[in-house]
Design an enzyme around this catalytic site. Structure first.
Site, short mmCIF file in Angstrom:
data_model
loop_
_atom_site.label_atom_id
_atom_site.label_comp_id
_atom_site.label_asym_id
_atom_site.label_seq_id
_atom_site.Cartn_x
_atom_site.Cartn_y
_atom_site.Cartn_z
N ASP A 7 0.83 -1.20 0.00
CA ASP A 7 0.00 0.00 0.00
C ASP A 7 0.87 1.26 0.00
O ASP A 7 0.65 2.18 -0.80
CB ASP A 7 -0.93 -0.01 1.23
N GLY A 36 -9.98 5.74 6.21
CA GLY A 36 -11.32 5.76 6.78
C GLY A 36 -12.33 6.29 5.79
O GLY A 36 -12.00 7.08 4.91
N LYS A 69 1.53 4.38 -3.00
CA LYS A 69 1.42 5.80 -2.69
C LYS A 69 2.74 6.53 -2.95
O LYS A 69 2.76 7.66 -3.45
CB LYS A 69 0.99 5.98 -1.24
#
Length: 434
Positions: free
Chosen positions: A205, A306, A209
């Protein structure tokens, strides 16, 4: 744009999971404010889902469809929001949407890191807006400052914590003394880690990025395959304790650097001084430190994941593309004019913290020091602690080529006086003042 009154923009939402459901909610609850901010009503034309039977409280069931491609290319749709994740079908859907003249907003870091060149080429070919603020660091406004606010500056370094799951785990290991397994279980119990945490704890992940950040910061094509990646599964409680003795803390860092030779992009655990601004970033939060030639040092901090924080970033992009669409303009394209070479990890300059289990007898340090010298690696500090008939020897190096440091470790493993190389970790940042 809807032909009725010229002041309605219709949105296709692809995906209605944790993020998508919050995007739908915010579009509904903030409809009046969004209309004022953009100059047009923004209506949801449809929501593509995998299963119609899945419960989705607060979502208008009449909007749901399993025909994602049909929705993404519908003539009455102006903007396509993709929050499905993964490579396919997201890639095909976005390419088709742009070919059909839609503006695109996506949160898909994996797709951009692996197929960003193709996606950006389609955006140019079809004159379609492409925005993806939510793909990195959730609610933190990070990509637009790199792409726009710092467009007149030269960025030399981007250093950051861009994965909340690993930051939570390492933070718990530091504060409680727990090992990796215990901290991971706690993260899963609290919902900070997935049942299968591989993408997070193995660094995939963060690497995706980092590729996006490096491409924007250095105006160079960078893919996930260009990023050196190491996760945190091998970080031990002993590593955390050793860092504490040096007034340091262990973080999983995404590090993007520009030099005269090219750019280096890496993700790995590293010890940083507790005085560094990133050291205070606890829990599941993210923070990114940017160093630019004229702007100096900047730090952006906030909720990195989130549903609601990520949806906030998505809506920010929706407002931007809506304004562009109404004005008949497009946002800035990705700039890759620099085309700097991406350096292999072996050529990157790093520092090491090495812990060795050695015989506790005179003369042990000499062959160890000679091994470092043979590979042109300078030792900055040495600390030895006796443990019965053996000792723990901790060495911190000066900056050297990563390949030379790795070769030193291989030689140390073969030395008769070295019982085991207990741990090896990179060191970032200046030492704390004594």
């Amino acid at each position: 744009m809807n032909e009725g009154d010229g002041k309605t923009l219709r949105v296709a939402l692809l995906g209605c999971g944790v993020v998508g459901s919050q995007v739908a909610r915010l579009l509904r609850e903030q409809a009046d404010d969004l209309a004022v901010r953009t100059g047009a009503r923004i209506e949801v034309a449809g929501i593509a889902v995998r299963r119609l039977s899945h419960p989705r409280p607060g979502v208008d069931q009449a909007l749901l469809t399993t025909d994602a491609m049909g929705l993404a290319t519908r003539p009455d749709v102006d903007i396509v929001i993709e929050v499905i994740g993964g490579i396919e079908p997201a890639r095909s859907l976005l390419l088709a949407a742009m070919k059909a003249g839609k503006s695109v907003v996506t949160a898909n870091k994996a797709l951009l890191a692996e197929h960003g060149e193709q996606i950006h080429a389609a955006s140019r070919t079809y004159g379609a807006d492409l925005y993806y603020e939510a793909s990195v660091a959730g609610a933190i406004p990070l990509l637009r400052p790199l792409r726009e606010s710092l467009a007149g500056d030269t960025v030399h370094r981007v250093l950051g914590i861009v994965n909340g799951t690993t930051n939570f785990i390492l933070d718990r290991m530091d504060t409680s003394g727990a090992d990796f397994g215990e901290s991971l279980e706690e993260a899963q119990a609290l919902g900070y880690a997935e049942p299968d945490p591989t993408a997070d704890v193995e660094g995939f992940d963060a690497a995706a990025k980092a590729a996006i950040l490096a491409g924007l910061a250095f105006h160079t094509r960078v893919t996930a395959a260009d990023v050196h990646r190491e996760g945190i599964t091998e970080v031990t409680a002993a590593d955390i304790a050793s860092a504490k003795t040096l007034r340091r803390i262990v973080k999983l860092l995404a590090i993007c650097e520009r030099s005269d030779a090219g750019v280096s992009v890496r993700v790995h655990p590293a010890m940083i001084p507790r005085s560094h601004p990133l050291a205070a970033v606890g829990g599941a939060y993210n923070a990114v430190f940017v160093e630019a030639q004229s702007a100096g040092q900047l730090m952006l901090y906030g909720a990195g994941a989130g549903g609601t924080p990520t949806a906030s970033a998505v809506l920010g992009d929706v407002v931007a593309v809506a304004r562009n669409r109404l004005a008949g303009t497009r946002g800035p394209e990705l700039s890759t004019y620099a085309e700097l070479p991406v350096l292999p990890m072996g050529d990157t300059l790093t520092r090491y913290h090495v812990s060795l289990d050695v015989d506790d007898r005179p003369g042990v340090l000499a062959p160890v020091a000679e091994a470092f010298a043979r590979h042109d690696v300078s030792i900055q500090a040495v600390r030895q602690t006796s443990r019965g008939d053996e000792a723990l020897l901790v060495i911190v190096t000066h900056e050297a080529r990563d390949a030379d440091l790795a070769a030193t470790i291989l030689e140390l493993q073969a030395l008769p006086v070295v019982r085991a190389v207990a741990s090896v970790m990179r060191v970032e940042g200046e030492e704390d003042p004594s």
